[in-house]
Design an enzyme around this catalytic site. Structure first.
Site, PDB file in Angstrom:
ATOM      1  N   GLU A 130      14.725  15.679  -4.028  1.00  0.00           N
ATOM      2  CA  GLU A 130      16.024  15.054  -3.747  1.00  0.00           C
ATOM      3  C   GLU A 130      17.134  15.912  -4.354  1.00  0.00           C
ATOM      4  O   GLU A 130      16.888  16.712  -5.260  1.00  0.00           O
ATOM      5  CB  GLU A 130      16.082  13.684  -4.442  1.00  0.00           C
ATOM      6  N   LYS A 170       4.405   4.492 -10.159  1.00  0.00           N
ATOM      7  CA  LYS A 170       3.166   4.430  -9.376  1.00  0.00           C
ATOM      8  C   LYS A 170       1.967   4.172 -10.298  1.00  0.00           C
ATOM      9  O   LYS A 170       1.049   3.424  -9.948  1.00  0.00           O
ATOM     10  CB  LYS A 170       2.977   5.731  -8.596  1.00  0.00           C
ATOM     11  N   GLU A 210       0.820  -1.225   0.000  1.00  0.00           N
ATOM     12  CA  GLU A 210       0.000   0.000   0.000  1.00  0.00           C
ATOM     13  C   GLU A 210       0.850   1.270   0.000  1.00  0.00           C
ATOM     14  O   GLU A 210       0.518   2.263  -0.658  1.00  0.00           O
ATOM     15  CB  GLU A 210      -0.909  -0.016   1.246  1.00  0.00           C
ATOM     16  N   ILE A 238      -2.175   7.804   1.378  1.00  0.00           N
ATOM     17  CA  ILE A 238      -3.522   7.671   0.796  1.00  0.00           C
ATOM     18  C   ILE A 238      -3.812   6.181   0.560  1.00  0.00           C
ATOM     19  O   ILE A 238      -3.049   5.525  -0.145  1.00  0.00           O
ATOM     20  CB  ILE A 238      -3.625   8.415  -0.561  1.00  0.00           C
TER      21      ILE A 238
HETATM   22  N1  HSE Z   1       9.657  11.429  -4.456  1.00  0.00           N
HETATM   23  C1  HSE Z   1       8.287  11.157  -4.259  1.00  0.00           C
HETATM   24  C2  HSE Z   1       7.462  12.423  -4.476  1.00  0.00           C
HETATM   25  C3  HSE Z   1       7.957  10.644  -2.882  1.00  0.00           C
HETATM   26  O1  HSE Z   1       8.010  13.512  -4.677  1.00  0.00           O
HETATM   27  O2  HSE Z   1       6.252  12.310  -4.458  1.00  0.00           O
HETATM   28  C4  HSE Z   1       8.157   9.180  -2.737  1.00  0.00           C
HETATM   29  O3  HSE Z   1       7.362   8.446  -3.597  1.00  0.00           O
END
Ligand code: HSE
Length: 433
Positions: free
Chosen positions: A191, A206, A130, A137
């Site tokens: 990052e 995703k 999940e 969410i």
């Molecule tokens: N780097 C991702 C974001 C978070 O900026 O949504 C982790 O999935």
């Protein structure tokens, strides 16, 4: 089953620390739900000496993965170490030792989800993930439980917080992509190497996972068309505003007659679309089902405690399955053989910005071309330019076949009156649909 259920953690970074904190702070809720306590028995770390912001019994820390994977007291392995190959190896080893696995690792699930799911089933173990999509969410469970009886037609997601933050700043404050990115990095949303986020790869991973669950077919990462936001010009966002649109990085998954189409691309959303109001680092997933109609799931897409809540919801499901003796049933078994939507069946609405010679007949030539291609305009904006005697023209088409649109862009570039096509974007959510 013992009175208490024990977890082994692979990794003690931001998310792993959140899991420990949540288990401590919400133990009463867990006991109420499960009738037993949950504790952490073993934790794989890289550095035993590192200072941490959660209290863990030093005796439970280890640098040897076997101390977690072969620990007879550990029932559930929670993988929050990230990376692909090492995590994959540890998870397969966990299944071989008959331990259930909960992971937050979207990169791994997007690339190796079906393989890991098979290994889990063969060993009568659970594999849940999940936390891999949209942090806190509960969208995977929303699709696989809440909407289980429906036929999902469309999933649209703002599933990357970094890019949503950057686009919100560009849109609201008129700052450039570069300075919005710098601010996101200073605040810790982006990052140091933002490539996977800004080029759309994080969102694509995703969306592959979401599309698999939504359409019950084995969508692979390579099936997702990906475009990021690193080349966006502020001028386009400003034109979008004038036209009543908000620019978002949208993951788009569509299914018709079991043909699926999945993409991630910068998209102009009508300000009427529910996703257009999702701002800053927040995520949201908009789902359209045949029976349920429109639904939208909104919340924190990352962060220590939100992500930990997703992990613990999986842990609770594993423990409930242990009680019922039903571990190892596939989370969602694909029902359909994957068929990608053929290009001639893809449709969409498009925004085009171009530089055009400001002379008699220029617009007629452009209109003729679109007329021949059977593409009609919904909106037109023209801004006279003082330099080079070029005008800037922005068009928004009605819904049109993608193949026609692509061909018309090639032809447009070859027209004498067109100096350059500066940008094109998909448009979503206008009143006509
Ligand atoms: N780097 C991702 C974001 C978070 O900026 O949504 C982790 O999935």
């Amino acid at each position: 089953m013992r009175n208490n259920v024990s977890i082994g953690l692979l990794g003690l970074g931001v998310v792993g620390s959140g899991v420990i904190k949540l288990i401590e702070d919400h133990q009463e809720e867990l006991v109420h739900q499960l009738g037993c306590g949950v504790n952490v028995k073993s934790v794989l770390v890289r550095n035993l000496e590192k200072a941490r912001d959660v209290q863990v019994d030093q005796a439970y820390l280890t640098t040897d993965p076997n101390d977690v994977l072969h620990n007879p007291e550990v029932d559930v392995v929670v993988e929050v170490m990230g990376g692909i190959e090492e995590a994959r190896k540890h998870i397969l080893e966990a299944f071989a030792t008959k331990k259930h696995v909960v992971t937050a690792n979207k990169d791994l699930i997007a690339l190796h989800g079906p393989e890991l799911q098979d290994a889990a089933s063969k060993n009568q173990c659970d594999l849940f993930y999940e936390a891999s999509v949209a942090g806190g969410i509960p969208i995977l469970r929303g699709l696989s439980d809440g909407l289980v009886s429906d036929r999902i037609q469309q999933v649209m997601g703002i599933v990357n917080g970094t890019t949503n933050y950057i686009l919100t700043k560009m849109n609201q404050e008129g700052v450039t992509y570069e300075s919005a990115l710098e601010e996101a990095q200073q605040l810790g949303f982006a990052e140091a190497d933002p490539t996977a986020d800004v080029e759309g790869l994080d969102a694509a991973r995703k969306m592959a996972i979401l599309a698999r669950l939504a359409f019950s077919t084995d969508v692979e990462l390579s099936d997702v068309e990906v475009n990021g936001i690193s080349n966006l010009a502020l001028a386009d966002l400003q034109y979008g505003k004038k036209l009543g649109y908000t620019m978002k990085l949208i993951g788009y998954a569509h299914c018709q007659n079991h043909n699926v189409e999945v993409s991630v691309q910068p998209t102009f959303l009508s300000n009427q679309h529910p996703l257009s109001s999702v701002k800053n680092e927040y995520n949201a997933v908009y789902v359209n089902g045949e029976a349920v109609g429109e639904t939208m799931f909104y919340g924190a897409g990352a962060g220590s405690l939100p992500t930990a809540t997703a992990i613990m919801s999986d842990v609770v499901t594993v423990i409930t399955n242990m009680r019922l003796g039903v571990n190892g049933r596939r989370f969602v078994s694909p029902r359909f053989r994957k068929e990608l939507t053929p290009p001639e069946q893809r449709f969409g609405q498009h925004y085009i910005r171009m530089h055009v010679k400001d002379e008699v007949g220029a617009f007629a030539a452009i209109s003729d071309l679109f007329n021949q291609m059977d593409i009609s305009f919904e909106r037109i904006l023209q801004t006279p330019r003082t330099k080079n005697e070029l005008a800037e023209v922005v068009l928004v088409t009605h819904r049109t076949a993608l193949l026609n649109f692509k061909e018309s862009m090639d032809k447009l570039n070859n027209l004498d009156v067109v100096e350059s096509v500066e940008s094109t974007f998909r448009v979503e959510g206008d009143a006509e649909k």
